[in-house]
Scaffold this motif. Structure first.
Motif, short mmCIF file in Angstrom:
data_model
loop_
_atom_site.label_atom_id
_atom_site.label_comp_id
_atom_site.label_asym_id
_atom_site.label_seq_id
_atom_site.Cartn_x
_atom_site.Cartn_y
_atom_site.Cartn_z
N VAL A 46 -2.94 67.79 17.64
CA VAL A 46 -2.81 66.35 17.74
C VAL A 46 -2.68 66.04 19.24
O VAL A 46 -2.61 66.96 20.06
CB VAL A 46 -1.58 65.80 16.98
N SER A 47 -2.64 64.77 19.57
CA SER A 47 -2.38 64.39 20.96
C SER A 47 -1.31 63.30 20.96
O SER A 47 -1.03 62.70 19.93
CB SER A 47 -3.67 63.90 21.64
N LEU A 48 -0.72 63.07 22.12
CA LEU A 48 0.32 62.05 22.23
C LEU A 48 -0.32 60.68 22.35
O LEU A 48 -1.24 60.48 23.14
CB LEU A 48 1.22 62.32 23.43
N TYR A 69 8.14 63.73 27.22
CA TYR A 69 6.74 63.94 27.61
C TYR A 69 6.28 62.65 28.29
O TYR A 69 6.56 61.56 27.81
CB TYR A 69 5.86 64.19 26.39
N LYS A 70 5.54 62.79 29.40
CA LYS A 70 5.10 61.60 30.13
C LYS A 70 3.59 61.59 30.35
O LYS A 70 3.10 61.04 31.33
CB LYS A 70 5.82 61.52 31.47
N VAL A 71 2.84 62.19 29.42
CA VAL A 71 1.38 62.25 29.55
C VAL A 71 0.73 61.77 28.26
O VAL A 71 0.77 62.47 27.25
CB VAL A 71 0.90 63.69 29.88
N ARG A 72 0.18 60.57 28.31
CA ARG A 72 -0.57 60.07 27.16
C ARG A 72 -1.81 60.93 26.96
O ARG A 72 -2.50 61.26 27.92
CB ARG A 72 -0.97 58.62 27.39
N GLY A 73 -2.07 61.33 25.71
CA GLY A 73 -3.23 62.17 25.42
C GLY A 73 -2.95 63.65 25.52
O GLY A 73 -3.86 64.46 25.29
N LEU A 74 -1.73 64.05 25.85
CA LEU A 74 -1.40 65.47 25.97
C LEU A 74 -1.68 66.17 24.65
O LEU A 74 -1.21 65.73 23.59
CB LEU A 74 0.07 65.65 26.35
N MET A 108 -7.56 66.51 21.92
CA MET A 108 -7.68 66.57 23.37
C MET A 108 -7.54 68.04 23.78
O MET A 108 -7.00 68.85 23.03
CB MET A 108 -6.60 65.73 24.04
N THR A 109 -8.01 68.35 24.97
CA THR A 109 -7.87 69.70 25.52
C THR A 109 -7.30 69.57 26.93
O THR A 109 -7.32 68.48 27.52
CB THR A 109 -9.22 70.43 25.59
N MET A 110 -6.84 70.69 27.46
CA MET A 110 -6.29 70.69 28.81
C MET A 110 -6.66 71.99 29.50
O MET A 110 -6.60 73.06 28.89
CB MET A 110 -4.77 70.56 28.76
N ASN A 111 -7.04 71.89 30.76
CA ASN A 111 -7.31 73.08 31.55
C ASN A 111 -5.97 73.61 32.07
O ASN A 111 -5.36 73.01 32.95
CB ASN A 111 -8.25 72.77 32.72
#
Length: 179
Positions: A46-48, A69-74, A108-111
């Protein structure tokens, strides 16, 4: 009268046995097939939904606030759930509980690598890069197919090997010890 009591006891014993057998069959199911409160598989991503989300030590507002958490879409991986709360693993490997209303089903993904990851023009090794995803950058997951995932970041899109970005591997990303 005695015959009726005996028939009732036999019926009760057979019902208990069938219940035990069906319960045993359910317990033997793989984790991915067990029923969850949401009806969705665990683990899943899921994402935030918001830019500020409380992360708690347990499933409830009465549990200790661990951090925000302070990142929308994390991207987060749900590793356990109750009807209202999700135990999640984040890209740093931290486990926490968040309320279901703060999560979004969009993937969502993250590098998480220290260097930029090339987004290839085609899903095959050797193709040139269409763009690069910088460290800690987020990208929307479009789809995965045959070991490759197509992601989109801003106006760029491209292909990465499954597992090259956090949020593309189906395996559990954190080991959930105790809830």
């Amino acid at each position: 009268m005695r015959l009726l009591k005996r028939a009732a006891l036999v019926l009760a014993a057979s019902l208990a046995l069938s219940g035990a057998l069906s319960g045993g069959a359910q317990a033997a199911q793989p984790a991915s097939e067990r029923q969850t409160p949401s009806g969705m598989p665990v683990p899943r991503y899921v994402s935030l939904k918001f830019g500020q989300v409380n992360a708690r030590a347990g499933p409830g507002d009465d549990h200790k606030l661990l951090f925000v958490y302070k990142v929308r879409g994390l991207p987060l991986q749900v590793v356990a759930e109750t009807s209202e709360w999700r135990r999640v693993c984040d890209p740093e490997g931290t486990l926490a509980w968040v309320h279901k209303r703060v999560t979004d089903g969009r993937r969502m993904t993250m590098n998480t690598a220290a260097q930029a990851v090339p987004l290839l023009k085609r899903p095959k090794d050797g193709f040139s890069a269409a763009a690069f995803l910088n460290p800690h950058a987020l990208a929307a997951l479009d789809r995965c197919d045959k070991g490759w995932c197509k992601v989109k970041a801003d106006r760029a899109s491209g292909w990465v090997r499954e597992g090259a970005l956090w949020g593309t591997a189906d395996t559990p990303q954190c080991r959930a010890s105790a809830p």
